[in-house]
Write a protein that holds these residues in place. Structure first.
Motif, PDB file in Angstrom:
ATOM      1  N   CYS B 418      89.922  31.535  39.173  1.00 28.17           N
ATOM      2  CA  CYS B 418      89.911  32.938  39.601  1.00 28.17           C
ATOM      3  C   CYS B 418      91.226  33.354  40.245  1.00 28.17           C
ATOM      4  CB  CYS B 418      88.756  33.185  40.561  1.00 28.17           C
ATOM      5  SG  CYS B 418      87.172  32.938  39.773  1.00 28.17           S
ATOM      6  N   PRO B 420      94.355  35.100  41.263  1.00 32.85           N
ATOM      7  CA  PRO B 420      94.799  36.468  40.948  1.00 32.85           C
ATOM      8  C   PRO B 420      96.081  36.488  40.123  1.00 32.85           C
ATOM      9  CG  PRO B 420      95.116  35.942  43.279  1.00 32.85           C
ATOM     10  CD  PRO B 420      94.331  34.829  42.698  1.00 32.85           C
ATOM     11  N   LEU B 423      95.971  37.838  36.593  1.00 38.91           N
ATOM     12  CA  LEU B 423      95.750  39.235  36.245  1.00 38.91           C
ATOM     13  C   LEU B 423      96.953  39.910  35.584  1.00 38.91           C
ATOM     14  CD1 LEU B 423      93.536  40.208  39.296  1.00 38.91           C
ATOM     15  CD2 LEU B 423      92.849  39.545  36.984  1.00 38.91           C
ATOM     16  N   ASP B 427      96.889  41.714  31.986  1.00 42.51           N
ATOM     17  CA  ASP B 427      97.362  43.073  31.731  1.00 42.51           C
ATOM     18  C   ASP B 427      98.344  43.082  30.569  1.00 42.51           C
ATOM     19  OD1 ASP B 427      95.894  43.900  33.855  1.00 42.51           O
ATOM     20  OD2 ASP B 427      97.574  43.972  35.274  1.00 42.51           O
ATOM     21  N   ASP B 446      82.010  37.889  39.782  1.00 42.64           N
ATOM     22  CA  ASP B 446      82.841  38.745  40.641  1.00 42.64           C
ATOM     23  C   ASP B 446      84.221  38.932  40.035  1.00 42.64           C
ATOM     24  OD1 ASP B 446      83.015  36.083  41.063  1.00 42.64           O
ATOM     25  OD2 ASP B 446      83.144  36.163  43.259  1.00 42.64           O
ATOM     26  N   GLN B 447      84.705  37.865  39.396  1.00 44.17           N
ATOM     27  CA  GLN B 447      85.994  37.983  38.712  1.00 44.17           C
ATOM     28  C   GLN B 447      85.883  38.998  37.571  1.00 44.17           C
ATOM     29  OE1 GLN B 447      87.155  34.669  36.256  1.00 44.17           O
ATOM     30  NE2 GLN B 447      89.331  34.907  36.776  1.00 44.17           N
ATOM     31  N   ASP B 449      83.728  41.467  37.232  1.00 46.30           N
ATOM     32  CA  ASP B 449      83.582  42.813  37.773  1.00 46.30           C
ATOM     33  C   ASP B 449      84.948  43.406  38.081  1.00 46.30           C
ATOM     34  OD1 ASP B 449      80.885  43.262  37.695  1.00 46.30           O
ATOM     35  OD2 ASP B 449      80.495  42.211  39.598  1.00 46.30           O
ATOM     36  N   GLU B 450      85.744  42.589  38.751  1.00 46.37           N
ATOM     37  CA  GLU B 450      87.063  43.033  39.157  1.00 46.37           C
ATOM     38  C   GLU B 450      87.905  43.397  37.932  1.00 46.37           C
ATOM     39  OE1 GLU B 450      89.044  40.089  41.529  1.00 46.37           O
ATOM     40  OE2 GLU B 450      90.936  41.193  41.388  1.00 46.37           O
ATOM     41  N   ILE B 451      87.792  42.537  36.926  1.00 47.22           N
ATOM     42  CA  ILE B 451      88.606  42.753  35.727  1.00 47.22           C
ATOM     43  C   ILE B 451      88.150  43.991  34.969  1.00 47.22           C
ATOM     44  CG2 ILE B 451      89.030  41.807  33.439  1.00 47.22           C
ATOM     45  CD1 ILE B 451      89.073  39.067  34.838  1.00 47.22           C
ATOM     46  N   ALA B 453      86.791  46.563  36.126  1.00 42.93           N
ATOM     47  CA  ALA B 453      87.262  47.743  36.848  1.00 42.93           C
ATOM     48  C   ALA B 453      88.755  47.939  36.611  1.00 42.93           C
ATOM     49  CB  ALA B 453      86.972  47.585  38.337  1.00 42.93           C
ATOM     50  N   ARG B 454      89.493  46.838  36.675  1.00 38.62           N
ATOM     51  CA  ARG B 454      90.946  46.899  36.542  1.00 38.62           C
ATOM     52  C   ARG B 454      91.340  47.413  35.158  1.00 38.62           C
ATOM     53  NH1 ARG B 454      95.018  43.464  39.100  1.00 38.62           N
ATOM     54  NH2 ARG B 454      96.852  43.398  37.767  1.00 38.62           N
ATOM     55  N   ASP B 456      89.330  48.995  33.127  1.00 45.24           N
ATOM     56  CA  ASP B 456      88.509  50.153  32.801  1.00 45.24           C
ATOM     57  C   ASP B 456      87.763  49.935  31.485  1.00 45.24           C
ATOM     58  OD1 ASP B 456      87.316  52.567  33.102  1.00 45.24           O
ATOM     59  OD2 ASP B 456      88.996  53.716  32.228  1.00 45.24           O
TER      60      ASP B 456
END
Lengths: 693, 576
Positions: B418, B420, B423, B427, B446-447, B449-451, B453-454, B456
């Motif tokens: 996980c 960061p 990321l 991207d 949780d990872q 979810d974050e992704i 959102a990031r 979209d």
């Protein structure tokens, strides 16, 4: 008829063959006159006679033995009763004449007296009764003669022996006697026959323990007995050969029990089952294996008491080099014969200490690499290195392995490109050389080990489903023929100098590799499969091992790149670089003493102090330095002399920790029963109060 | 030892065979070799095959003789064959067909020309209970129920029986392939697809009708299954691995054949329709009723009680049973398959290798291998195309290094996976593949979810309802959605041939075979022939990288190109 006369009757071709068969006759050519009597004199010499007899094949040897048993004159009807067909006898007599060992005589065979004398125990029947009977007293002999049903007792001891022997030659009577033997006697006789007809007393007693009770009955005297050994002795079915030591079944009795001296006659050599052998081991494999072992033995290795490699060492070498455990000893011997390894005798025995009663065991001998010889050897081409290894073996076989030599001769006599089944080969060898191989089983052992050895050397055929097809490759034939390197090198099969690196972390050499390549790959990868293609597996661990062994990541990558025309896959290069980067980030070295201080300035000061220069202080970390090659007390002395105040850390105290500063324990701690005191009681109290409120 | 450098094969003494893939004669050799050896590894340059008793029996079942097998090896082998190989092949090949299952009237018999062989097996403990009375020196009666179990037992004794006892026809079913699909596009079987179906059907004779077809992912196993059904023209039960697969089969059946919609039923956890063609999931068949099956009189009863839906196998007069992904066939289905040996059976798979080593059960219960597609050929003809795998390594951020160093083993992986630092690479990859259909796969919610959102993008996890999933998949298929974030759990049931880029952030594969399954789907060659990509983002020098090593080896063995790059290469490519 006179021996010389017999020789004179030979035809010209037979005579020529005789002269060829008996090399000792060449002495005649140097003499001024050479007549048949000279020839007879030469041929009758015991050494040459024995050699000629030993050269006979099993069939002719058996005919000779049968003739000896018959007293030197083998008549046709006796031969027929022994299963020997008349035409076989005639052919054998003619052949024996070509050896000067016997002559056709009125449809039978006649042996010269010196030949009869040279054959010992024909048919391995055992010693004749006379030899055992001679040890007995006349009284005992009389007892035997009467028990055997003699009507009277002979006058002299020798007459009595003749009489008894004559009775024993009556085969039917002997067989009847044995049939009637009481149970214990029958068991003794059976046990003794199973032991080969003659046995030491104690060995026999292991089989039939009850004879112990009869030992007291004496050996020279003889009393009538109801059963057991005594019963047999009273009938001369068993005799003492040496008093109190060996018992034997006399030849006459043994012959009666066997019926025929030889159960079968085989006038022709057993046929071989010929087949093309599969030469599936490359000679370079031998060089690779030995090179691997030499690498392993850079440091001398102790031998066990018997002078061999210990089982554990064999196991270690096998695990490290991939050589089968069973072959380690053989390969080590090859290396010794080639001068690459040397056995170092132990240094003079250390004197036994003080009161110890047992002598100190001597230091073991050691096997050590002969560095110069190995360096020279390694400079040679692969064929040259191979020849250096097998050449020594060839000479050793010629010198001291007569049985293996015979097997090799037979293999070399096969037509080019063919091999023979080992079972048939063994039968044939046993027939051709009865002197060297008592039976086919003994020959099979030699043939199997010869075939296995040739295979290991890379010149022999390999094992198939049903058994070995033994054969020798062309290279092998030339080598065994003692040809020089220049002739062998062109025959040496090519080796593979290139490899393929695949993305699944394998290195594949498509065939038997050049030893240099094989040994380089062995350092950096694990061998997974070896024949005929070699497959190595790269892993982090194997690469780490290569780096530990002094290779660099760049060196490994270069090696693979230079040997792999299809290119090294990107992920493999990445792995090598990655392991290379991580290797050696944690370093281990040897240090005898350390100097530690919480204050880096102090360490810097010690390191820079000119008065301490001789100590060789090395700073490893701001608060840690090491000192090598001196003792604690010298270091303390030097430090104190220079005005420092060092203290000694005991073994139990913590090891030097370059990162963390050690802090003196607060004085309160002890008063608190060891519990650490809070840093600031007032602040804590305030927080507690705030929380509670 | 002599070598002939112009030959592509190296026969090893351990029964493996190395094929030099780039050799001019490699393809000719492969075609012959694959008949009696199984492909084990296929990295670039050198492929490894293995000769096993089973592979030899498969070849024998296809009519190949031992002499032909040895002949192929000798013809292509660079070195003299290891002496024992020919002997071994002859020995194993000689065992096939010495025992045969035959029908005499309504009796099933195990027969052999050699009474000694029959005697040997009949006396074996595992066989004794499965045979009846002795008819003659060379024949024993076999009760109908024992047909499958006997074959299983015999193969374990090393005496595979040839099953010539025939099949029951099953209720007839009219169906044929359409000649045009999708509103007028002409449709026909590809040559190898017709070949495979014919190899299975074998003219409807005793020599065919049961067996396994081995085809690489993307070669159209469904199409071949349907073509086989058309040849059999009987009611068919199709067993598949998941509901999504079941629906795909249904869609394909309706698209490619003239079956009416009512003629195809789904029997799964969600729907239980039985129709002339029924598609059932392994899951529903192996659904186990809790606590049932104890104290029953017979094992069969107990099995049926334990697994209530297994009865489906006997519910209809099926004439053909199709096993999709036969290498994943679960054990209870094997047991029931042993009971229905009089029905035709077709296995479809990309690999005969089973994680549980029950390859011999596939051989004895489903049947021998009938077709092994030459995937090199398919590749060169453009039917399939391999994907490129890239591992991107990122450094662990300094502030996490100490966390990682002191974490528990299990927690360590999470810390690394996980990170960061992954990321920015994610991207960059997403931007690089703006025009493609991208799946982002992870293990930790949780990872994810974050992704999601990031980036979209919608997120599908095991908790997403099927209806919503199907909707999202549909939008992805049509191209409306170009980016989906999925969890490992959800990913199991995904079949999105349109996805051409997968980016894995975290999550380890279970078995090798599960891995093959998932990658096979994601990496399926694309309709437009475009290149597929599989990325994993891995934290350098952590357990994340260790797991990646296993994946790397597996993928390389499967013949995928595998590159390892640094994060900077990804980000700089983008910059340029």
């Amino acid at each position: 008829v006179d021996y010389a006369e017999r020789l004179r009757s030979l035809s010209r071709p037979d005579l020529e063959q005789l002269l060829a068969n008996r090399p000792e006759t060449s002495a005649l050519s140097g003499r001024r006159t050479a007549g048949y009597s000279d020839l007879a004199g030469l041929l009758a010499l015991p050494l040459g006679t024995a050699r000629a007899i030993a050269s006979l094949d099993r069939f002719h040897h058996q005919v000779l033995e049968l003739a000896c048993l018959a007293g030197g004159r083998l008549a046709g009807d006796f031969a027929a009763s022994q299963g020997l067909e008349p035409e076989w006898l005639a052919a054998a007599a003619a052949e024996l004449a070509r050896w000067g060992l016997g002559f056709p005589d009125a449809g039978g065979l006649s042996l010269p007296a010196h030949v009869v004398a040279a054959v010992d125990e024909p048919g391995r029947l055992g010693p004749p009764a006379a030899s055992g009977l001679a040890l007995l007293t006349p009284n005992a002999l009389a007892t035997i003669a009467l028990t055997l049903g003699a009507a009277r007792i002979a006058a002299s001891k020798s007459d009595m022996i003749d009489l008894i022997a004559a009775r024993l030659r009556d085969a039917d009577a002997v067989r009847q006697l044995v049939d009637e033997a009481p149970p214990r006697a029958a068991r003794v006789l059976e046990a003794l026959r199973a032991l080969g007809g003659t046995s030491h007393w104690t060995l026999l007693a292991q089989e039939v323990p009850f004879i112990h009770t009869e030992r007291a009955l004496g050996t020279t005297v003889l009393r009538p007995a109801e059963d057991g050994l005594g019963w047999l002795r009273c009938r001369a079915l068993v005799l003492w050969l040496e008093l109190e030591r060996r018992l034997t079944i006399p030849a006459e009795v043994e012959l009666a029990l066997r019926g025929r001296l030889f159960p079968t006659w085989q006038p022709e050599p057993p046929a071989l089952d010929l087949a093309p052998p599969a030469f599936d081991r490359h000679p370079a494999e031998l060089v690779i294996e030995v090179t691997g072992m030499l690498e392993h033995w850079r440091e001398p290795v102790a031998l066990i008491q018997s002078g061999d490699l210990g089982a554990r060492e064999r196991h270690r070498v096998a695990a490290a080099t991939g050589v089968p455990e069973g072959a380690v000893g053989f390969l080590a011997n090859l290396a010794i014969m080639a001068g690459l390894l040397a056995v170092e005798e132990p240094p003079a025995r250390a004197r036994a200490r003080g009161r110890s009663r047992r002598p100190a065991s001597p230091a073991p001998a050691r096997l050590a690499m002969a560095a110069d010889a190995v360096a020279t050897w390694r400079r040679g081409g692969v064929a040259e290195r191979w020849l250096a290894l097998v050449g020594g073996w060839r000479q050793m076989v010629v010198r001291s392995e007569p049985a293996m030599n015979l097997a090799l001769e037979e293999l070399l006599a096969l037509p080019d490109g063919t091999g023979a089944g080992t079972a048939g080969l063994a039968r044939r060898l046993a027939w051709l050389h009865p002197g060297a191989f008592p039976d086919a089983e003994a020959a099979a052992e030699v043939v199997d080990s010869t075939a296995a050895t040739l295979h290991r050397l890379g010149i022999g055929g390999s094992v198939a489903g049903a058994g070995w097809t033994a054969g020798v490759s062309e290279l092998g034939r030339m080598m065994l023929g003692g040809r020089p390197l220049a002739e062998l090198a062109p025959l040496f099969p090519p080796t593979e100098g290139e490899c393929t690196v695949t993305a699944d972390l394998r290195v594949i050499v498509a065939g038997p590799p050049e030893p240099e390549l094989a040994n380089a790959l062995a350092r950096l990868a694990d061998l997974e499969a070896a024949a005929p293609a070699r497959i190595y597996r790269l892993s982090e661990a194997s690469l780490r091992r290569a780096l530990d062994g002094g290779m660099s990541a760049a060196g490994i990558a270069d090696l693979l790149r230079s040997r792999c025309p299809s290119g090294v896959p990107q992920n493999v290069t990445a792995l090598i670089e990655d392991v290379g980067r991580r290797h050696g980030r944690l370093r281990v070295g040897r240090a005898t003493l350390y100097v530690q201080a919480d204050d880096p300035v102090l360490i810097a000061q010690v390191a820079a102090d000119r008065r301490l220069r001789g100590l060789g202080v090395r700073v490893l970390a701001p608060t840690l330095a090491v000192v090598e090659g001196t003792e604690e007390r010298h270091l303390l002395e030097a430090l104190r002399k220079a005005g420092y105040m060092p203290a000694v850390e005991s073994a139990a105290s913590s090891p030097p920790n370059a990162g963390a500063r050690r802090r003196p324990a607060p004085a309160v701690a002890a008063a608190n029963g060891g519990r650490p005191a809070p840093a600031d009681p007032r602040a804590l109290a305030e927080r507690l109060l705030a929380g509670a409120g | 030892m002599t070598a002939a450098g112009d030959k592509p094969l190296i026969v090893q003494s351990d029964r493996t065979v190395l094929l030099e893939a780039g050799h001019p004669r490699a393809e000719a050799c492969r075609a012959q070799l694959a008949r009696f050896a199984e492909l084990e590894r296929s990295p670039e340059h050198i492929h490894t095959y293995r000769i096993t008793p089973l592979s030899i029996w498969n070849a024998r079942a296809a009519g190949m003789t031992a002499a032909e097998m040895v002949g192929v090896l000798s013809e292509f082998s660079r070195y003299a064959l290891p002496a024992a190989i020919a002997y071994d092949i002859a020995d194993q090949a000689g065992r096939y067909g010495r025992l045969r299952l035959e029908r005499a009237g309504d009796q099933l018999r195990l027969v052999s020309e050699e009474p000694a062989v029959l005697e040997e097996v009949v006396r074996a403990r595992t066989v004794a209970g499965l045979v009846g009375e002795r008819v003659s020196a060379g024949a024993v009666v076999v009760p109908a129920f024992a047909r499958g179990r006997l074959k299983q037992a015999l193969i374990k004794l090393g005496w595979p029986a040839e099953d010539l006892a025939g099949y029951t026809a099953g209720a007839p079913l009219e169906l044929s392939l359409r000649t045009t699909i999708d509103g007028g596009r002409p449709f026909g079987l590809r040559p190898y697809q017709a070949e495979a179906a014919d190899a299975f059907w074998a003219g409807g004779g005793l020599g065919g009708g049961s067996g396994v077809l081995v085809l690489p992912c993307g070669a159209g196993k469904t199409v071949i299954g349907i073509a086989s059904m058309v040849r059999a023209a009987t009611r068919t039960l199709i067993l598949v691995t998941s509901i999504v697969a079941a629906r795909q089969w249904r869609d394909e059946l309706l698209r490619l054949t003239d079956l009416p919609a009512a003629g195809v039923g789904e029997y799964s956890g969600e729907e239980k329709t039985v129709a002339p063609v029924t598609i059932a999931t392994y899951n529903v068949l192996t659904y186990r009723r809790r606590g049932a099956g104890r104290g029953r009189a017979s094992l069969d009863e107990a099995v049926l009680d334990d697994f209530p839906h297994l009865a489906l196998l006997g519910r209809q007069d099926w004439g053909l049973i199709v096993y999709d992904e036969v290498h994943l066939l679960p054990a209870p289905v094997f047991r029931m398959t042993a009971e229905i040996q009089s029905k035709r059976r077709l296995g479809l798979t990309a690999t005969l290798v089973r994680e549980d080593r029950r390859e011999d059960d596939v051989f004895s219960l489903i049947g021998p291998k009938r077709y092994d597609a030459p995937w090199r050929d398919l590749e060169s003809q453009g039917w399939i195309a391999p994907a490129v795998c890239t591992e991107v390594r990122v450094a662990m951020p300094d502030d996490l290094r100490m966390d990682y160093a002191v974490a528990e083993t299990r927690e360590r992986y999470r810390v690394a996976a996980c990170s960061p630092a992954k990321l920015p690479v994610l991207d960059a990859l997403c931007r690089m593949h703006r025009e493609d259909r991208v799946l982002v796969i992870g293990q930790y919610l949780d990872q994810l979810d974050e992704i999601a959102a990031r980036l979209d993008a919608p997120l599908i996890t095991g908790r997403t309802p099927t209806s919503e999933r199907e909707l999202l998949y549909e939008r992805f298929r049509t191209g409306e959605l170009r980016l989906l974030v999925v969890s490992k759990v959800a990913n199991f049931s995904i079949d999105l041939p349109e996805a051409n880029v997968a980016i894995q952030l975290s999550g380890t594969f279970g078995s090798r075979q599960e891995e093959a399954q998932r990658l096979g789907r994601v990496l399926r060659p694309k309709a437009d022939g475009g290149q597929a990509h599989f990325y994993t983002i891995v934290t350098r020098e952590t357990s994340d990288q260790e797991y990646a090593m296993h994946r790397q080896l597996f993928l390389a063995e499967q013949g995928y190109r595998y590159d390892i790059v640094d994060e900077s290469e990804v980000t700089s490519t983008l910059a340029s």
